[in-house]
Scaffold this motif. Structure first.
Motif, PDB file in Angstrom:
ATOM      1  N   LYS A 100       0.785  -1.159  -0.064  1.00 42.08           N
ATOM      2  CA  LYS A 100      -0.186  -0.172  -0.072  1.00 42.08           C
ATOM      3  C   LYS A 100       0.709   1.148  -0.093  1.00 42.08           C
ATOM      4  N   GLY A 101       2.023   1.147   0.238  1.00 41.03           N
ATOM      5  CA  GLY A 101       3.304   2.362   0.124  1.00 41.03           C
ATOM      6  C   GLY A 101       3.641   2.869   1.320  1.00 41.03           C
ATOM      7  N   GLU A 102       3.121   2.314   2.498  1.00 39.21           N
ATOM      8  CA  GLU A 102       3.425   2.475   3.637  1.00 39.21           C
ATOM      9  C   GLU A 102       4.940   2.263   4.216  1.00 39.21           C
ATOM     10  N   PRO A 103       5.601   3.323   4.518  1.00 36.46           N
ATOM     11  CA  PRO A 103       7.069   2.857   4.637  1.00 36.46           C
ATOM     12  C   PRO A 103       7.378   2.426   6.021  1.00 36.46           C
ATOM     13  N   TYR A 104       8.320   1.509   6.220  1.00 35.02           N
ATOM     14  CA  TYR A 104       8.667   0.887   7.345  1.00 35.02           C
ATOM     15  C   TYR A 104      10.261   0.489   7.338  1.00 35.02           C
ATOM     16  N   MET A 105      10.713   0.193   8.539  1.00 29.78           N
ATOM     17  CA  MET A 105      12.217  -0.254   8.488  1.00 29.78           C
ATOM     18  C   MET A 105      12.414  -1.907   8.821  1.00 29.78           C
ATOM     19  N   ILE A 106      12.977  -2.522   7.930  1.00 26.58           N
ATOM     20  CA  ILE A 106      13.059  -3.939   8.407  1.00 26.58           C
ATOM     21  C   ILE A 106      14.457  -4.137   9.168  1.00 26.58           C
ATOM     22  N   LEU A 107      14.362  -4.463  10.373  1.00 22.88           N
ATOM     23  CA  LEU A 107      15.493  -4.416  10.988  1.00 22.88           C
ATOM     24  C   LEU A 107      16.068  -5.959  11.128  1.00 22.88           C
ATOM     25  N   ARG A 108      17.462  -6.156  10.808  1.00 22.37           N
ATOM     26  CA  ARG A 108      17.921  -7.601  11.166  1.00 22.37           C
ATOM     27  C   ARG A 108      19.160  -7.495  12.003  1.00 22.37           C
ATOM     28  N   THR A 109      19.290  -8.527  12.773  1.00 17.08           N
ATOM     29  CA  THR A 109      20.496  -8.595  13.853  1.00 17.08           C
ATOM     30  C   THR A 109      21.212 -10.005  13.241  1.00 17.08           C
ATOM     31  N   ALA A 110      22.295 -10.367  14.042  1.00 19.52           N
ATOM     32  CA  ALA A 110      22.838 -11.570  13.732  1.00 19.52           C
ATOM     33  C   ALA A 110      21.988 -12.781  14.431  1.00 19.52           C
ATOM     34  N   PRO A 111      22.061 -13.861  14.069  1.00 21.99           N
ATOM     35  CA  PRO A 111      21.273 -15.098  14.516  1.00 21.99           C
ATOM     36  C   PRO A 111      21.301 -15.468  16.170  1.00 21.99           C
ATOM     37  N   VAL A 112      22.368 -14.821  16.633  1.00 23.47           N
ATOM     38  CA  VAL A 112      22.644 -14.928  18.143  1.00 23.47           C
ATOM     39  C   VAL A 112      21.732 -14.254  18.986  1.00 23.47           C
TER      40      VAL A 112
END
Length: 191
Positions: A100-112
């Motif tokens: 729908k065009g709504e902005p968001y941040m995808i945050l990624r960490t190490a698998p630990v």
């Protein structure tokens, strides 16, 4: 009699010249080689060559656009990766949009990271950090989502440098400093 020749030199002699003599009882080890597959994963419904990725570097951020060349459909995100001294990813985040065009941040960490933990984003001048719940972890990454609201828009416009931290499964805390400088410029380049 079978003759194997490599550039006019018998194959055994070429092997000896390249690799030296073998010690008694040592056999020549054959290395397995393969063609490295593309880093771009083509969707199943498309043939190789019907999909392209464009990567544009900006200050602190990278614009990545994937395009289905048949339907002329393009999906872009702007990503920042923070790694440790040996090249392992400690944290990354991408500015993307919903359908729908709504902005968001995808945050990624190490698998630990603790899968029941939270990613803390501490911005200068704010008493309380933003806490982002992790949505889940795999053997390669843990992921959380942060909608872009007025506060985040303000931080992006100010090009702030938030302190980001998260707890690990072994009781440590990984802390890094990200930088929002360059994000606005990269986003403007999408159009």
């Amino acid at each position: 009699m079978l003759k194997e020749v490599l550039f006019g030199v018998p194959a055994f002699m070429a092997f000896m010249l390249l690799f030296g003599p073998l010690a008694a009882g040592q056999e020549a080890a054959r290395e397995n080689y393969r063609i490295k597959p593309s880093d771009v994963v083509v969707p199943r419904e498309l043939k190789p060559g019907d999909y392209q990725r464009i990567i544009r570097p900006f200050e602190n951020w990278t614009l990545i656009c994937d395009e289905n060349l048949k339907s002329r459909e393009r999906v872009c995100n702007v990503t920042q990766i923070i790694e440790n001294g040996v090249g392992q990813i400690a944290f990354s985040w991408s500015l993307a949009a919903t359908k729908k065009g709504e902005p968001y941040m995808i945050l990624r960490t190490a698998p630990v990271a603790r899968s029941d933990g939270r990613i803390s984003l501490q911005f200068e001048g704010r008493k309380e950090p933003i806490q982002v719940k992790l949505d889940g972890c795999s053997h390669t990454v843990c992921v959380g989502m942060l909608p872009i609201g007025p506060m985040m828009k303000e931080q992006i416009s100010k090009s702030t440098a938030p302190a980001i931290s998260y707890p690990t499964t072994d009781g440590r805390t990984i802390s890094v400093t990200a930088n929002l400088k360059g994000l606005s410029t990269a986003v403007k380049a999408i159009k």
